[in-house]
Motif scaffolding. Structure first.
Motif, PDB file in Angstrom:
ATOM      1  N   LYS A  64       0.817  -1.217   0.000  1.00 25.76           N
ATOM      2  CA  LYS A  64       0.000   0.000   0.000  1.00 25.76           C
ATOM      3  C   LYS A  64       0.849   1.266   0.000  1.00 25.76           C
ATOM      4  N   VAL A  65       2.069   1.140   0.512  1.00 25.16           N
ATOM      5  CA  VAL A  65       3.025   2.247   0.502  1.00 25.16           C
ATOM      6  C   VAL A  65       4.370   1.679   0.053  1.00 25.16           C
ATOM      7  N   ILE A 114       9.934   6.962  11.813  1.00 24.46           N
ATOM      8  CA  ILE A 114       9.938   7.128  10.358  1.00 24.46           C
ATOM      9  C   ILE A 114      11.217   6.506   9.813  1.00 24.46           C
ATOM     10  N   PRO A 115      11.158   5.917   8.618  1.00 21.49           N
ATOM     11  CA  PRO A 115      12.366   5.302   8.058  1.00 21.49           C
ATOM     12  C   PRO A 115      13.392   6.373   7.700  1.00 21.49           C
ATOM     13  N   PHE A 123       3.583  17.400   8.946  1.00 18.83           N
ATOM     14  CA  PHE A 123       4.867  16.730   8.793  1.00 18.83           C
ATOM     15  C   PHE A 123       4.536  15.396   8.138  1.00 18.83           C
ATOM     16  N   ASN A 124       4.529  15.407   6.807  1.00 18.64           N
ATOM     17  CA  ASN A 124       3.978  14.281   6.068  1.00 18.64           C
ATOM     18  C   ASN A 124       4.717  12.976   6.310  1.00 18.64           C
ATOM     19  N   LYS A 125       6.015  13.036   6.557  1.00 21.14           N
ATOM     20  CA  LYS A 125       6.758  11.806   6.814  1.00 21.14           C
ATOM     21  C   LYS A 125       6.172  11.071   8.016  1.00 21.14           C
ATOM     22  N   ASP A 126       5.786  11.823   9.042  1.00 20.35           N
ATOM     23  CA  ASP A 126       5.184  11.211  10.228  1.00 20.35           C
ATOM     24  C   ASP A 126       3.792  10.673   9.901  1.00 20.35           C
ATOM     25  N   LEU A 127       3.013  11.423   9.125  1.00 20.29           N
ATOM     26  CA  LEU A 127       1.667  10.966   8.768  1.00 20.29           C
ATOM     27  C   LEU A 127       1.724   9.693   7.944  1.00 20.29           C
ATOM     28  N   SER A 132       3.927   7.425   8.080  1.00 20.63           N
ATOM     29  CA  SER A 132       4.293   6.331   8.975  1.00 20.63           C
ATOM     30  C   SER A 132       3.144   5.964   9.901  1.00 20.63           C
ATOM     31  N   TRP A 133       2.390   6.953  10.349  1.00 16.78           N
ATOM     32  CA  TRP A 133       1.326   6.733  11.322  1.00 16.78           C
ATOM     33  C   TRP A 133       0.199   5.861  10.782  1.00 16.78           C
TER      34      TRP A 133
END
Length: 316
Positions: A119-120, A154-155, A181-185, A187-188
């Motif tokens: 999915k990602v 986050i990676p 902070f899209n990187k966190d979103l 990952s979440w």
């Protein structure tokens, strides 16, 4: 989704990038020529003051399916990316920078892993050889601090360049955070993920819009938005200092009773006052960071404002 909708949306936030549009589209066409998916290019102009909008519109007469969102001012890259995700029509979307540092050649591999069930699909850079030594070290340190504090790590060395399935996009579009902070979103939300490796190139045209101050504020938004650990750490520190102060007070009391009162020292008193005064100011500053973000969320202003929308062979 309707049959006429594209299968893949390429989301490109741009800010004063008029000279990068043509090389970007040419490179993307060459890299994606073997894909069977229908593709749309979603440009989000984040308040450009040059001819970026005119340059993108001039490419709409080609066979490419292009959508252009013109924001009313500069809202920041993460807000522009949120606008692109909201208006992407594809079954999957890939955010990518127009400067071609993120290699379009790995997109077919990302699509393959998406078809396999991911999915990602994260695109991880091999190294940061094109960054300055200071930026490399600061980025490495930031990722370590962030992942030590964040509930969902986050990676490292993965930016916004990734493939996101429609199911994930729909969930991201429901998130109302104003400090993005899209990187966190990314990952979440979770979901099954995969990874591709690529060698990040030097910027092909123009220059970066990220100053040290912008990167600093962006990093703070990510850290304070993803975790309450700074508040918790300060609570622990305050508790330890309170215990230490109580123990020292008992020591002074016993010493005074047994040996009498010494002449108070100016230096030690000043040091203690400055130390605890500095701690108080720091704690108020951390609280202020969180209160400021609460204030931003409570105002509930829109994340971005779209001034104009253009589509290939159609103007709205």
């Amino acid at each position: 989704m309707a049959d006429k909708d594209p299968e893949l949306s390429i989301i490109i936030p741009v800010f004063n990038e008029q000279n990068a549009i043509w090389p970007f589209l040419t490179t993307m066409q060459n890299a994606l020529s073997e894909l069977h998916e229908t593709i749309e290019y979603v440009f989000v102009d984040d308040g450009s003051t040059d001819a970026t909008v005119q340059e993108i519109r001039s490419r709409m007469d080609s066979d490419l399916q292009i959508k252009l969102l013109v924001l009313s001012r500069n809202f920041g890259k993460d807000s522009a990316l949120a606008a692109g995700l909201m208006h992407a029509s594809g079954r999957a979307a890939i955010p990518i920078d127009v400067d071609l540092q993120d290699s379009p050649n790995v997109i077919p591999e990302m699509v393959t892993k998406w078809h396999a069930g991911a999915k990602v699909v994260n695109a991880k850079r091999v190294d940061r050889k094109n960054d300055s030594p200071l930026k490399r070290q600061s980025a490495r340190l930031y990722y370590r601090i962030f992942n030590a504090m964040a509930e969902y790590p986050i990676p490292p060395d993965v930016g916004d360049f990734r493939l996101i399935d429609r199911q994930v996009i729909d969930i991201l579009n429901t998130m109302p955070e104003k400090a993005r902070f899209n990187k966190d979103l990314f990952s979440w939300v979770g979901f099954e993920s995969a990874e591709v490796i690529f060698d990040r190139q030097a910027r092909q045209t123009g220059r970066t819009k990220w100053s040290f101050w912008k990167l600093w504020n962006f990093g703070l938004d990510g850290l304070f938005g993803a975790s309450t650990v700074p508040l918790r750490l300060w609570s622990y520190l305050g508790f330890c200092l309170a215990i230490a102060s109580f123990i020292y007070a008992v020591y002074v009391l016993i010493r005074t009773v047994l040996f009498g009162i010494d002449t108070p020292g100016y230096a030690s008193t000043l040091i203690i006052i400055l130390f605890f005064g500095g701690l108080n100011m720091l704690s108020v500053g951390i609280l202020g960071e969180y209160v400021g973000r609460i204030y931003r969320e409570v105002r509930d202003r829109p994340l971005y404002i779209i001034q104009q929308t253009y589509e290939s062979r159609e103007e709205k």
